[in-house]
Write a protein that holds these residues in place. Sequence first.
Motif, mmCIF file in Angstrom:
data_model
loop_
_atom_site.group_PDB
_atom_site.id
_atom_site.type_symbol
_atom_site.label_atom_id
_atom_site.label_comp_id
_atom_site.label_asym_id
_atom_site.label_seq_id
_atom_site.Cartn_x
_atom_site.Cartn_y
_atom_site.Cartn_z
ATOM 1 N N TYR A 31 -9.337 3.790 -26.771
ATOM 2 C CA TYR A 31 -10.479 2.879 -27.475
ATOM 3 C C TYR A 31 -11.695 3.274 -27.284
ATOM 4 O O TYR A 31 -12.086 4.262 -26.504
ATOM 5 C CB TYR A 31 -10.167 1.416 -26.491
ATOM 6 C CG TYR A 31 -10.493 1.558 -25.280
ATOM 7 C CD1 TYR A 31 -9.793 1.891 -23.965
ATOM 8 C CD2 TYR A 31 -11.936 0.865 -24.729
ATOM 9 C CE1 TYR A 31 -10.085 1.888 -22.921
ATOM 10 C CE2 TYR A 31 -12.240 0.859 -23.592
ATOM 11 C CZ TYR A 31 -11.526 1.453 -22.726
ATOM 12 O OH TYR A 31 -11.608 1.280 -21.295
ATOM 13 N N GLU A 32 -12.664 2.623 -27.898
ATOM 14 C CA GLU A 32 -14.124 2.829 -27.839
ATOM 15 C C GLU A 32 -14.711 1.662 -27.353
ATOM 16 O O GLU A 32 -14.161 0.419 -27.675
ATOM 17 C CB GLU A 32 -14.872 3.160 -29.022
ATOM 18 C CG GLU A 32 -14.561 4.689 -29.335
ATOM 19 C CD GLU A 32 -15.560 5.391 -30.390
ATOM 20 O OE1 GLU A 32 -15.536 6.405 -30.804
ATOM 21 O OE2 GLU A 32 -16.515 4.530 -30.977
ATOM 22 N N MET A 33 -15.662 1.413 -26.908
ATOM 23 C CA MET A 33 -16.473 0.203 -26.349
ATOM 24 C C MET A 33 -17.821 0.332 -26.276
ATOM 25 O O MET A 33 -18.408 1.014 -25.767
ATOM 26 C CB MET A 33 -15.823 -0.438 -24.733
ATOM 27 C CG MET A 33 -16.332 -1.566 -24.379
ATOM 28 S SD MET A 33 -15.757 -2.591 -23.022
ATOM 29 C CE MET A 33 -15.623 -1.238 -21.896
ATOM 30 N N ALA F 150 -33.828 -4.220 -30.349
ATOM 31 C CA ALA F 150 -32.811 -3.502 -30.662
ATOM 32 C C ALA F 150 -32.578 -2.166 -29.635
ATOM 33 O O ALA F 150 -31.397 -1.889 -29.585
ATOM 34 C CB ALA F 150 -32.989 -2.898 -31.938
ATOM 35 N N LYS F 151 -33.439 -1.634 -29.183
ATOM 36 C CA LYS F 151 -33.530 -0.515 -28.306
ATOM 37 C C LYS F 151 -32.786 -1.156 -26.810
ATOM 38 O O LYS F 151 -32.008 -0.396 -26.316
ATOM 39 C CB LYS F 151 -34.622 -0.107 -28.035
ATOM 40 C CG LYS F 151 -35.385 0.871 -28.922
ATOM 41 C CD LYS F 151 -36.841 1.602 -28.540
ATOM 42 C CE LYS F 151 -37.398 2.344 -29.487
ATOM 43 N NZ LYS F 151 -38.893 2.739 -29.645
ATOM 44 N N LYS F 152 -33.142 -2.310 -26.595
ATOM 45 C CA LYS F 152 -32.465 -2.911 -25.369
ATOM 46 C C LYS F 152 -31.061 -3.024 -25.659
ATOM 47 O O LYS F 152 -30.292 -2.816 -24.740
ATOM 48 C CB LYS F 152 -33.025 -4.263 -25.242
ATOM 49 C CG LYS F 152 -32.647 -5.073 -23.869
ATOM 50 C CD LYS F 152 -33.122 -4.369 -22.687
ATOM 51 C CE LYS F 152 -32.809 -5.262 -21.425
ATOM 52 N NZ LYS F 152 -31.608 -5.979 -21.208
ATOM 53 N N VAL F 153 -30.579 -3.502 -26.883
ATOM 54 C CA VAL F 153 -28.838 -3.467 -27.178
ATOM 55 C C VAL F 153 -28.514 -2.112 -26.925
ATOM 56 O O VAL F 153 -27.535 -1.965 -26.237
ATOM 57 C CB VAL F 153 -28.773 -3.781 -28.528
ATOM 58 C CG1 VAL F 153 -27.364 -3.693 -28.950
ATOM 59 C CG2 VAL F 153 -29.206 -5.394 -28.747
ATOM 60 N N ALA F 154 -29.190 -0.916 -27.365
ATOM 61 C CA ALA F 154 -28.705 0.377 -27.147
ATOM 62 C C ALA F 154 -28.727 0.745 -25.482
ATOM 63 O O ALA F 154 -27.555 1.308 -24.909
ATOM 64 C CB ALA F 154 -29.545 1.190 -28.001
ATOM 65 N N SER F 155 -29.697 0.297 -24.842
ATOM 66 C CA SER F 155 -29.667 0.976 -23.634
ATOM 67 C C SER F 155 -28.819 -0.013 -22.527
ATOM 68 O O SER F 155 -28.321 0.589 -21.574
ATOM 69 C CB SER F 155 -31.303 0.744 -22.899
ATOM 70 O OG SER F 155 -31.641 -0.511 -22.984
ATOM 71 N N ASP F 156 -28.716 -1.340 -22.965
ATOM 72 C CA ASP F 156 -27.769 -2.393 -22.527
ATOM 73 C C ASP F 156 -26.034 -1.527 -22.733
ATOM 74 O O ASP F 156 -25.369 -1.470 -21.642
ATOM 75 C CB ASP F 156 -27.522 -3.612 -23.071
ATOM 76 C CG ASP F 156 -28.599 -4.419 -22.605
ATOM 77 O OD1 ASP F 156 -29.205 -4.002 -21.512
ATOM 78 O OD2 ASP F 156 -28.741 -5.538 -22.653
ATOM 79 N N LEU F 158 -25.611 1.638 -23.160
ATOM 80 C CA LEU F 158 -25.257 2.605 -22.473
ATOM 81 C C LEU F 158 -24.679 2.531 -21.062
ATOM 82 O O LEU F 158 -23.758 3.385 -20.338
ATOM 83 C CB LEU F 158 -26.732 3.573 -22.227
ATOM 84 C CG LEU F 158 -27.062 4.194 -23.443
ATOM 85 C CD1 LEU F 158 -28.303 5.088 -23.177
ATOM 86 C CD2 LEU F 158 -25.842 5.254 -23.991
ATOM 87 N N GLU F 159 -24.942 1.450 -20.311
ATOM 88 C CA GLU F 159 -24.459 0.924 -18.997
ATOM 89 C C GLU F 159 -22.926 0.771 -19.072
ATOM 90 O O GLU F 159 -22.316 0.838 -18.097
ATOM 91 C CB GLU F 159 -25.055 -0.190 -18.433
ATOM 92 C CG GLU F 159 -26.534 0.236 -18.102
ATOM 93 C CD GLU F 159 -27.178 -1.294 -17.554
ATOM 94 O OE1 GLU F 159 -26.466 -2.147 -16.868
ATOM 95 O OE2 GLU F 159 -28.435 -1.810 -17.987
#
Lengths: 164, 164, 164, 164, 164, 164, 164, 164
Positions: A31-33, F150-156, F158-159
């Motif tokens: 899976y991907e997440m 949108a950037k925050k979504v991407a950085s969130d 990554l975690e």
Amino acid sequence: MKFISIVMGSKSDFEIMEEAAKILEKFSVAYEMIISSAHRSPERTHNYIKTAEQKGAKVFIAAAGMAAHLAGVVASFTTKPVIGVPMRGGAMDGMDAMLSTVQMPAGMPVATVAIGKAGAINSAYLAMQILAIEDEELRIKLLEDRILKAKKVASDSLEIEKII
Amino acid sequence: MKFISIVMGSKSDFEIMEEAAKILEKFSVAYEMIISSAHRSPERTHNYIKTAEQKGAKVFIAAAGMAAHLAGVVASFTTKPVIGVPMRGGAMDGMDAMLSTVQMPAGMPVATVAIGKAGAINSAYLAMQILAIEDEELRIKLLEDRILKAKKVASDSLEIEKII
Amino acid sequence: MKFISIVMGSKSDFEIMEEAAKILEKFSVAYEMIISSAHRSPERTHNYIKTAEQKGAKVFIAAAGMAAHLAGVVASFTTKPVIGVPMRGGAMDGMDAMLSTVQMPAGMPVATVAIGKAGAINSAYLAMQILAIEDEELRIKLLEDRILKAKKVASDSLEIEKII
Amino acid sequence: MKFISIVMGSKSDFEIMEEAAKILEKFSVAYEMIISSAHRSPERTHNYIKTAEQKGAKVFIAAAGMAAHLAGVVASFTTKPVIGVPMRGGAMDGMDAMLSTVQMPAGMPVATVAIGKAGAINSAYLAMQILAIEDEELRIKLLEDRILKAKKVASDSLEIEKII
Amino acid sequence: MKFISIVMGSKSDFEIMEEAAKILEKFSVAYEMIISSAHRSPERTHNYIKTAEQKGAKVFIAAAGMAAHLAGVVASFTTKPVIGVPMRGGAMDGMDAMLSTVQMPAGMPVATVAIGKAGAINSAYLAMQILAIEDEELRIKLLEDRILKAKKVASDSLEIEKII
Amino acid sequence: MKFISIVMGSKSDFEIMEEAAKILEKFSVAYEMIISSAHRSPERTHNYIKTAEQKGAKVFIAAAGMAAHLAGVVASFTTKPVIGVPMRGGAMDGMDAMLSTVQMPAGMPVATVAIGKAGAINSAYLAMQILAIEDEELRIKLLEDRILKAKKVASDSLEIEKII
Amino acid sequence: MKFISIVMGSKSDFEIMEEAAKILEKFSVAYEMIISSAHRSPERTHNYIKTAEQKGAKVFIAAAGMAAHLAGVVASFTTKPVIGVPMRGGAMDGMDAMLSTVQMPAGMPVATVAIGKAGAINSAYLAMQILAIEDEELRIKLLEDRILKAKKVASDSLEIEKII
Amino acid sequence: MKFISIVMGSKSDFEIMEEAAKILEKFSVAYEMIISSAHRSPERTHNYIKTAEQKGAKVFIAAAGMAAHLAGVVASFTTKPVIGVPMRGGAMDGMDAMLSTVQMPAGMPVATVAIGKAGAINSAYLAMQILAIEDEELRIKLLEDRILKAKKVASDSLEIEKII
């Protein structure tokens, strides 16, 4: 490569959706997440769904709360099955997210499961049931899981049961 | 032989569930359709599900109203994907059937779609999306259908649209 | 041997359903109590209901939450009265379980009581009221209980009442 | 003399509650049927319940709509089982009557059935299931009815079914 | 002697209904307060209402939760105005009690106020507004209270307000 | 002078509505904020709205809970856009406030946003979107905020994300 | 001069509120009846309530649908008892109007009655019950009406009743 | 060029949304109107919103039913104010569409108006109120409309009013 893709609308959904990931890992299903929002990152969502489908995503799981548009938006970008998991937290304890997920117009289905944690777990099971149509090994694992579940009911019962 | 199985709880569900059958016929997807009740004919339901799965049913569609237990009962007899269609007619205009269908416990999913006619149509689409994972021809048909749907939106719009 | 059978869908229901058992013990009414799930252990449920009825179960109490199918499934296996107790915990604070329990189709009743603990207690009282139709001793006990309840209201009132 | 007592709160409930009477007649079960309101004729209700119980009423069926207090009020006058039938017509399509009927406090149960016509029919079945505990002839009739219901499902199905 | 009568269905309602009593005391309006249940002590309720009315009760306040029949039952014993206070705690966070209280049939009104504590306070205010129709002194007090409330809004605002 | 006016019905709304003020401050948008109740201080509300509009209020934000009349009452005093924020706390977790705010009669709109904190934040964004129609600088800020989101979504993501 | 004032928010409410007027006429109770909207004619509403109170209005009845603010707005202008009648037609069949009417904040009560026609009739009865506290003649009439209602129940019953 | 853009999700929404168009024409406010679906034509929707904004759309009105994602999707493509109109027709008589429209996440508002026809009309009024902030002529027209509405209330009242 075949895999299941889990998309959630917000970091706050991770604690619940991790349950889906755990189930998939237990059954050794790839899976991907990722997190991607229908509203805050519409292009990221669009790009991810297109890329994931090309890479081999066979089923999408989309989790969101409140006006939960994510599953519907994912469904608008793919003809792969999309499973929607309504999150708790909004008005009416998740009923807003459920109605926003399940009441899709004719021709654009979202396979909706229960609100919250039970739904997260069920999204993984449903995705595996779909893959298992053509994966005999996975089908056997799901049957074994059913047997274990039935045994668990019996052993749980022993702790409290009272038979005359 | 691969086919989709449509089970409905009562004759009164036929008028709506016929819409699912029509969609499957339009896409030349094989299906069975029977009436069997979770409560009035539990053994018939059990026997049918077991037999249908052995014959090649890959996805089950179960439609019921009120305390709509049919989809959940079907799900207890098979590990194939089960799609639940909540019927209108009971309390709160079908909300009883929807909650009875979607709120399945962890590990026993029912893929729930919209209440009533839109749900009937979506149950057929969802079942086809599931088969299309391994059926390239069907996948192409579903993509073409999407293109037609988008064109239909545009042609519908022409009848009423007003652009400056 | 005459007894009341309590079936609950999950170990998590025990804390609440224990209240029903306590009431039955207080009135010296025989009962059995087991866990069996409509979905995870359908055969166990079927076998238990058939066996219990043969052994002398006169009334069944079935408790479940979410898409609470247990009472309906029990009702499909017996013509003995089935009392359904909707558990809290799902959507709308137990309304999913209540609608799934009470909205049974014509000819297949489930005697539904209140959501949660009050319902658990009431399931025991209702089962005893049913047995008391032919059990004069139990009928007297229920009448005495009513008198005690009325006295309790009066003594509770004394702690706070203010009469001019 | 043993009989079932049907009480309804208003003349407008008759059309629906007649369905319960028809079922009882079909099974040759004795019954009384009257109109008495919890609010407009509280003394009549009180007197009737007391008299009916003395005459041999074994189960009470109480039907009311809106703030449906009748079943609860009947329950306060007797320890015989009381079955409540919520009528449609108020806010939320009968949900007001259902909540007013089912959410009884601990120790004072009302056996609630579905809203409206299905509930009326189920009130008769539930009352007969209760009597059948000690009435072997009635028990056989109920079993036969179940077999007929299952056969009816199969014959209904033949009209629409499509088997591969 | 003129007074307001507060009846509550259960000791657990006292903590909330005490708020009504405090308001009446603050305005020096005479009141009685007792516990009496519509279901557990129907005769006590009947006797109390009759006695209280003869002693001078001009308005009744009835508070109950779940299937809240108390206000309706009180209304069936008197033609004095009856104010119903729905308590929290049942399904849908008090909506069961509200619908059971407000949806009275034509000709048998219950003056329903908000769910819970706000409703308890409002029941006292509404009772005083009724008495104030013929009590000039109380009318002045209510007007003064309104002025104080408006001043309180202004002083509350000063703590947080930001005016350009 | 152009500004946004925030009115809340009660001091208890401040903790939530402060979120709207913080957003406006972050974007350097002028605002006023006061408490005034539709019911407890109708004249204060009327006077404030009239004065604020004359001083330059371009958009009103009104927050209230329960029978949330404030936004509707504000709308009756001005033709400026009025944004309503339903507060939690009443029946059905804020559904009372939402329905009281959004279901305005034809010709008298209130722009309703989500219940509670998300709604408070959205009221500020919506007010700024309205001002930004004629304020290029603010429009650019809102666009930049979208990019950050949108950037925050991407950085969130990554975690927690897991990409094959 | 003492009278009851009926205010409705829209001409479309007249057909229902006429029922209240008919009841008052039947009991020879003086009343006024006008249309005035909380939102479309706030000043008219304010002026009318002030004038009516000075002329002798003892109780106000306010009827409105959807976001039914009228009763609350009337209550903000007077300390006379205000009875609110929620009209059908909006979301959830009048639940929007009911919640908007009944969920008033502490200290500002609206005496809420049932949704629609039953509520219209009950608003008239409740207003008369309030006047009857100091009007012995009206009190007698209300008692006689109760006796007639009880007799009507008995005569209605005769048409359908079946007594063993 | 400044105009208002009306987007609706389906041809079936036209009959209702035409009411918005009529209002805009009556006030001589420029508008565009098209059909575009969030799910069936996501690219058309995206392209249209971008183009319309470049051409001068200052406010977007988006109408959809069931899982009404259209307004949210439009909001994800623009920072112009987006007004959402929930359509009737799904479960709970439009409550599904309302919750799907209003419960937007923090930072992504949709200005939601009433369900159905009243909402369609209000979407036009709200859009005009927004434009009127910088359009003195339109502001005057809206004020005149308010005066007419108040006069209409008074003339409607004359047809039915009864003043002592």
